[in-house]
Design a protein around this motif. Structure first.
Motif, PDB file in Angstrom:
ATOM      1  N   VAL A   1       0.810  -1.211   0.000  1.00  0.00           N
ATOM      2  CA  VAL A   1       0.000   0.000   0.000  1.00  0.00           C
ATOM      3  C   VAL A   1       0.845   1.262   0.000  1.00  0.00           C
ATOM      4  O   VAL A   1       0.537   2.234  -0.711  1.00  0.00           O
ATOM      5  CB  VAL A   1      -1.009  -0.003   1.175  1.00  0.00           C
ATOM      6  CG1 VAL A   1      -0.312   0.027   2.526  1.00  0.00           C
ATOM      7  CG2 VAL A   1      -1.989   1.153   1.053  1.00  0.00           C
ATOM      8  N   ALA A   2       1.942   1.284   0.758  1.00  0.00           N
ATOM      9  CA  ALA A   2       2.794   2.473   0.773  1.00  0.00           C
ATOM     10  C   ALA A   2       3.429   2.702  -0.594  1.00  0.00           C
ATOM     11  O   ALA A   2       3.474   3.826  -1.099  1.00  0.00           O
ATOM     12  CB  ALA A   2       3.878   2.338   1.848  1.00  0.00           C
ATOM     13  N   ARG A   3       3.911   1.615  -1.201  1.00  0.00           N
ATOM     14  CA  ARG A   3       4.550   1.733  -2.513  1.00  0.00           C
ATOM     15  C   ARG A   3       3.574   2.188  -3.583  1.00  0.00           C
ATOM     16  O   ARG A   3       3.895   3.076  -4.389  1.00  0.00           O
ATOM     17  CB  ARG A   3       5.147   0.373  -2.901  1.00  0.00           C
ATOM     18  CG  ARG A   3       5.655   0.313  -4.347  1.00  0.00           C
ATOM     19  CD  ARG A   3       6.310  -1.025  -4.661  1.00  0.00           C
ATOM     20  NE  ARG A   3       5.418  -2.155  -4.520  1.00  0.00           N
ATOM     21  CZ  ARG A   3       4.548  -2.556  -5.454  1.00  0.00           C
ATOM     22  NH1 ARG A   3       4.439  -1.880  -6.598  1.00  0.00           N
ATOM     23  NH2 ARG A   3       3.793  -3.623  -5.257  1.00  0.00           N
ATOM     24  N   LEU A   4       2.382   1.610  -3.608  1.00  0.00           N
ATOM     25  CA  LEU A   4       1.421   1.969  -4.642  1.00  0.00           C
ATOM     26  C   LEU A   4       0.919   3.397  -4.476  1.00  0.00           C
ATOM     27  O   LEU A   4       0.693   4.110  -5.463  1.00  0.00           O
ATOM     28  CB  LEU A   4       0.249   0.992  -4.635  1.00  0.00           C
ATOM     29  CG  LEU A   4       0.549  -0.434  -5.107  1.00  0.00           C
ATOM     30  CD1 LEU A   4      -0.731  -1.261  -5.110  1.00  0.00           C
ATOM     31  CD2 LEU A   4       1.187  -0.438  -6.487  1.00  0.00           C
ATOM     32  N   LEU A   5       0.723   3.833  -3.236  1.00  0.00           N
ATOM     33  CA  LEU A   5       0.294   5.214  -3.023  1.00  0.00           C
ATOM     34  C   LEU A   5       1.385   6.195  -3.427  1.00  0.00           C
ATOM     35  O   LEU A   5       1.102   7.250  -4.006  1.00  0.00           O
ATOM     36  CB  LEU A   5      -0.091   5.421  -1.552  1.00  0.00           C
ATOM     37  CG  LEU A   5      -1.366   4.708  -1.094  1.00  0.00           C
ATOM     38  CD1 LEU A   5      -1.588   4.917   0.395  1.00  0.00           C
ATOM     39  CD2 LEU A   5      -2.579   5.179  -1.887  1.00  0.00           C
ATOM     40  N   GLU A   6       2.622   5.847  -3.133  1.00  0.00           N
ATOM     41  CA  GLU A   6       3.756   6.695  -3.546  1.00  0.00           C
ATOM     42  C   GLU A   6       3.815   6.779  -5.065  1.00  0.00           C
ATOM     43  O   GLU A   6       3.983   7.860  -5.646  1.00  0.00           O
ATOM     44  CB  GLU A   6       5.048   6.104  -2.997  1.00  0.00           C
ATOM     45  CG  GLU A   6       6.290   6.930  -3.283  1.00  0.00           C
ATOM     46  CD  GLU A   6       6.609   7.917  -2.176  1.00  0.00           C
ATOM     47  OE1 GLU A   6       7.528   8.709  -2.368  1.00  0.00           O
ATOM     48  OE2 GLU A   6       5.941   7.884  -1.135  1.00  0.00           O
ATOM     49  N   LYS A   7       3.670   5.650  -5.717  1.00  0.00           N
ATOM     50  CA  LYS A   7       3.691   5.598  -7.174  1.00  0.00           C
ATOM     51  C   LYS A   7       2.577   6.442  -7.775  1.00  0.00           C
ATOM     52  O   LYS A   7       2.792   7.236  -8.706  1.00  0.00           O
ATOM     53  CB  LYS A   7       3.559   4.145  -7.629  1.00  0.00           C
ATOM     54  CG  LYS A   7       3.401   3.957  -9.132  1.00  0.00           C
ATOM     55  CD  LYS A   7       3.149   2.494  -9.462  1.00  0.00           C
ATOM     56  CE  LYS A   7       2.872   2.277 -10.939  1.00  0.00           C
ATOM     57  NZ  LYS A   7       2.580   0.856 -11.257  1.00  0.00           N
ATOM     58  N   SER A   8       1.372   6.283  -7.243  1.00  0.00           N
ATOM     59  CA  SER A   8       0.231   7.014  -7.760  1.00  0.00           C
ATOM     60  C   SER A   8       0.362   8.505  -7.503  1.00  0.00           C
ATOM     61  O   SER A   8      -0.005   9.339  -8.349  1.00  0.00           O
ATOM     62  CB  SER A   8      -1.064   6.489  -7.128  1.00  0.00           C
ATOM     63  OG  SER A   8      -2.198   7.052  -7.747  1.00  0.00           O
ATOM     64  N   ALA A   9       0.902   8.873  -6.339  1.00  0.00           N
ATOM     65  CA  ALA A   9       1.091  10.292  -6.021  1.00  0.00           C
ATOM     66  C   ALA A   9       2.060  10.948  -6.996  1.00  0.00           C
ATOM     67  O   ALA A   9       1.800  12.042  -7.517  1.00  0.00           O
ATOM     68  CB  ALA A   9       1.602  10.441  -4.587  1.00  0.00           C
ATOM     69  N   ARG A  10       3.173  10.295  -7.276  1.00  0.00           N
ATOM     70  CA  ARG A  10       4.169  10.873  -8.188  1.00  0.00           C
ATOM     71  C   ARG A  10       3.598  10.987  -9.603  1.00  0.00           C
ATOM     72  O   ARG A  10       3.822  11.988 -10.294  1.00  0.00           O
ATOM     73  CB  ARG A  10       5.437  10.027  -8.193  1.00  0.00           C
ATOM     74  CG  ARG A  10       6.193  10.091  -6.879  1.00  0.00           C
ATOM     75  CD  ARG A  10       7.582   9.488  -6.954  1.00  0.00           C
ATOM     76  NE  ARG A  10       8.202   9.541  -5.639  1.00  0.00           N
ATOM     77  CZ  ARG A  10       8.751  10.621  -5.111  1.00  0.00           C
ATOM     78  NH1 ARG A  10       8.747  11.762  -5.796  1.00  0.00           N
ATOM     79  NH2 ARG A  10       9.289  10.580  -3.912  1.00  0.00           N
TER      80      ARG A  10
END
Length: 380
Positions: free
Chosen positions: A231-240
């Motif tokens: 979840v942390a990785r996917l949210l970071e990816k989506s935010a960028r």
């Protein structure tokens, strides 16, 4: 850890073949913000257990139904030509149509669509078997994001073709406000999940990028389900991806234009709207967006694109063509001309990305140091 696998609806499993034929760490907690009493039952509890939920069937579905349009080049797409043999414009015309991701609603049959409803109900029923509030914070966050996105996907699939999901109604109520989701006996809308459960209880604004609205102008839907580990990785990816896209940020003179979605989240994350949002954007901004932040002294939440995030533009086109690869070999059955045109534009975009050497992304998340405790690397 106890894993609670969700049953795989037969048609949802089958859609893997259908689509193929057609083409972390815990997020920071916070004190609840004036949550309506009926939603306080969903406030995360202390001393979480080690239970988890398995969403692998949704990952398989998304891998075969979601098409990524790739990273934004920060170049608006021009208006496409009308479909061959007609003056009518089918398909997507949005300048943002080569950004984000698309879900292939036009390829779904009734059995697959019914399986979405079955899966949404399985997720709801999971809360009767598992104490959701006692899961780890990442497990809870993944549950709420997945439930929201499955529910939105289900309703759009049931009513497709539709141009703008936000104009859809469920039993006479607009989709975002319709309380067709039930968890622990409480009726919820997609907006309730965001604004009455997640936003008040997670203080990191990156959570806003997990929620899919079915619109080109919103955050992308991911090609895998959220879970405690990613979840942390996917949210970071989506935010960028979103912050550095035209549908997230643009420059108009001395004004920084941003997505209207930031205004919606402002009461929870950007109380001093311009100052707090600029600081947030800078966390994820690449050089072009950093320059915009430095060169503007005003901010407006004025960017919007409500068209559906699918491949067909929310319409059934009566004209079709075969898809061929670069060698002239047919690689799929006939698809609408407008969709073929969009996929061809996508291919040219990727060729440009490779030609200009823009490829390559490395993301570090869920790091645990040797001899560290379970909270190492928490995202606050």
């Amino acid at each position: 850890m106890t894993r609670f696998p969700l049953p795989a609806p037969h048609a949802l499993t089958a859609l893997v073949a259908l689509a193929a034929a057609a083409l972390g760490t815990p997020l920071g907690a916070q004190e609840p913000l004036a949550v309506d009493p009926q939603y306080r039952t969903f406030v995360p509890k202390d001393d979480p257990n080690k239970d988890g939920i398995d969403y692998s069937i949704w990952t398989e579905a998304m891998k075969n139904l979601v098409v990524s349009m790739g990273p934004s080049l920060r170049e608006g797409a021009g208006r496409p030509d009308p479909s061959f043999g007609t003056r009518r414009q089918y398909g997507h015309v949005s300048r943002y149509r080569l950004e984000g991701s698309r879900l292939m609603f036009s390829f779904l049959d009734d059995e697959v669509i019914d399986s979405f409803t079955e899966y949404r109900r399985d997720l709801e029923a999971t809360a009767d078997k598992v104490d959701i509030q006692k899961l780890s914070r990442n497990e809870q966050l993944a549950y709420w994001i997945n439930l929201h996105n499955v529910a939105v996907t289900e309703q759009i699939a049931k009513q497709w073709p539709v141009r703008q999901p936000r104009e859809m109604e469920v039993d006479g109520v607009k989709l975002d406000e319709a309380k067709f989701i039930t968890v622990e006996g409480i009726a919820l809308s997609p907006r309730d999940i965001r604004e009455n459960i997640v936003y008040p209880n997670w203080r990191d604004p990156k959570v806003i990028y997990g929620f899919w609205r079915g619109e080109i102008g919103g955050p992308s839907i991911q090609r895998e389900a959220f879970n405690a580990e990613n979840v942390a990785r996917l949210l970071e990816k989506s935010a960028r991806e979103f912050v550095n896209s035209l549908r997230g940020t643009e420059k108009a003179g001395d004004t920084l234009e941003v997505s209207e979605l930031y205004r919606e989240a402002a009461p929870f994350y950007f109380s001093d709207f311009e100052r707090d949002l600029r600081a947030h954007l800078r966390e994820y901004a690449q050089p072009k967006v950093v320059a915009i932040l430095d060169e503007t002294d005003k901010l407006e939440a004025s960017i919007r694109e409500w068209d559906i995030a699918d491949l067909a533009g929310g319409v059934r086109e009566p004209t079709y063509q075969n898809i061929q690869n670069a060698q002239g070999d047919q690689v799929s059955s006939r698809i609408p001309q407008s969709m073929a045109r969009l996929l061809a534009q996508r291919e040219r975009k990727f060729e440009k990305i490779i030609r200009e050497g823009r490829t390559g992304t490395v993301t570090f998340s869920n790091l645990r140091l040797p001899n560290g405790d379970e909270n190492d690397g928490e995202v606050e």
